[in-house]
Design an enzyme around this catalytic site. Structure first.
Site, PDB file in Angstrom:
ATOM      1  N   ARG A 113      -0.562   4.365   0.204  1.00  0.00           N
ATOM      2  CA  ARG A 113      -1.329   5.472   0.769  1.00  0.00           C
ATOM      3  C   ARG A 113      -0.662   5.979   2.042  1.00  0.00           C
ATOM      4  O   ARG A 113      -0.100   5.221   2.816  1.00  0.00           O
ATOM      5  CB  ARG A 113      -2.766   5.034   1.058  1.00  0.00           C
ATOM      6  CG  ARG A 113      -3.607   4.929  -0.176  1.00  0.00           C
ATOM      7  CD  ARG A 113      -4.985   4.411   0.142  1.00  0.00           C
ATOM      8  NE  ARG A 113      -4.946   3.037   0.643  1.00  0.00           N
ATOM      9  CZ  ARG A 113      -6.026   2.354   0.968  1.00  0.00           C
ATOM     10  NH1 ARG A 113      -7.221   2.906   0.865  1.00  0.00           N
ATOM     11  NH2 ARG A 113      -5.921   1.115   1.400  1.00  0.00           N
ATOM     12  N   ASP A 117       0.860  -1.183   0.000  1.00  0.00           N
ATOM     13  CA  ASP A 117       0.000   0.000   0.000  1.00  0.00           C
ATOM     14  C   ASP A 117       0.895   1.230   0.000  1.00  0.00           C
ATOM     15  O   ASP A 117       1.837   1.302   0.789  1.00  0.00           O
ATOM     16  CB  ASP A 117      -0.900  -0.015   1.246  1.00  0.00           C
ATOM     17  CG  ASP A 117      -2.099   0.911   1.144  1.00  0.00           C
ATOM     18  OD1 ASP A 117      -1.970   1.970   0.507  1.00  0.00           O
ATOM     19  OD2 ASP A 117      -3.160   0.574   1.700  1.00  0.00           O
TER      20      ASP A 117
END
Length: 269
Positions: free
Chosen positions: A183, A181
């Site tokens: 983010r 990920d």
């Protein structure tokens, strides 16, 4: 006044572009400003030489997507903790949000949150003050890895031996992209503070990363609202099981220790 007879809704839209004051961002990340400038210069492929050649320029417009805010009810009520606030911070997912893919819960969770925001804005709780709803939509397509990478991951999940499984959910992303990920939620609550929000009474999100970032920034969260089981598409059950095993909020059953160990063994601690 919010949901009209023709099924349209009254909403205030706000477009937000991120602006970084480098000394402040560096202080929040506990690094020197020079380190931050060098990292940004290198990670953007040298697109912005002024980052390292012009120390007098302290403000940068980062090459990332902004946010769209959708407010149901009175905007000024967002800053009033006595008014019930229903909110969702949603990360972009064009495949689901726009085109209706059912491999993830993004679209049904977003539409569920919109319904909850409208219902909250139309309520008459707290002595007639009513409520207010907020959707903060961030441009973080495919866990901020981009749409092409996301589709490559989808294909890898579907075509692997044994098919799509929860214990391989995050591993397939890491195999394709090198990370699970990309983010980064630490700066996400800034827009909430800009709106004057001090308390979210109902947070329509299961994400532990978002919850930790919001509460860690000083905003109080009351109830957490999970996606109803009936709204989870059949193809998305793998995703939701993997996320719950990795620490996502649920008011239902949690995977047993053996299931959790299988997912955590792939680097999700």
């Amino acid at each position: 006044q919010i949901l009209l007879d023709d099924a349209s809704a009254t909403v205030t839209k706000i477009a937000v572009e991120p602006v970084w004051w480098l000394p402040g961002v560096a202080a929040r990340f506990k690094v020197s400003e020079a380190e931050l400038r060098r990292a940004l210069f290198e990670e953007t492929g040298g697109m912005y030489p002024e980052l390292v050649t012009r120390s007098d320029l302290e403000v940068v417009l980062p090459p990332i997507g902004g946010q769209a805010l959708y407010v149901f009810g009175r905007v000024e009520d967002l800053a009033n903790p006595a008014v019930t606030l229903t909110a969702r911070v949603h990360d972009e997912c064009n495949g689901s949000d726009v085109f209706g893919s059912d491999i993830c819960t993004c679209r049904p969770y977003l539409t569920h949150a919109i319904e909850e925001c409208i219902a909250g804005a139309q309520s008459r709780e707290h002595g007639g003050l009513g409520g207010v709803g907020l959707i903060a939509y961030s441009r973080k397509e495919g866990r901020a890895l981009g749409e092409v990478t996301k589709f490559l991951v989808y294909n890898a999940r579907k075509r692997q031996a044994g098919g799509d499984t929860a214990d391989q959910y995050f591993a397939r992303t890491e195999c394709v992209a090198g990370v699970q990920d990309m983010r980064f939620q630490e700066l996400m609550p800034d827009v909430l503070h800009w709106l004057g929000i001090r308390r979210i009474h109902r947070l329509v999100s299961m994400s532990n990363d978002k919850y930790d970032a919001i509460t860690g920034s000083g905003i109080e969260v009351g109830e957490r609202v999970k996606i109803p089981d009936a709204l989870v598409p059949a193809d998305a059950k793998v995703e939701i099981e993997a996320k719950i095993a990795a620490g996502y909020f649920t008011d239902g059953s949690v995977p047993d220790a053996q299931q959790l160990a299988r997912v955590k063994g792939r680097g999700l601690e």
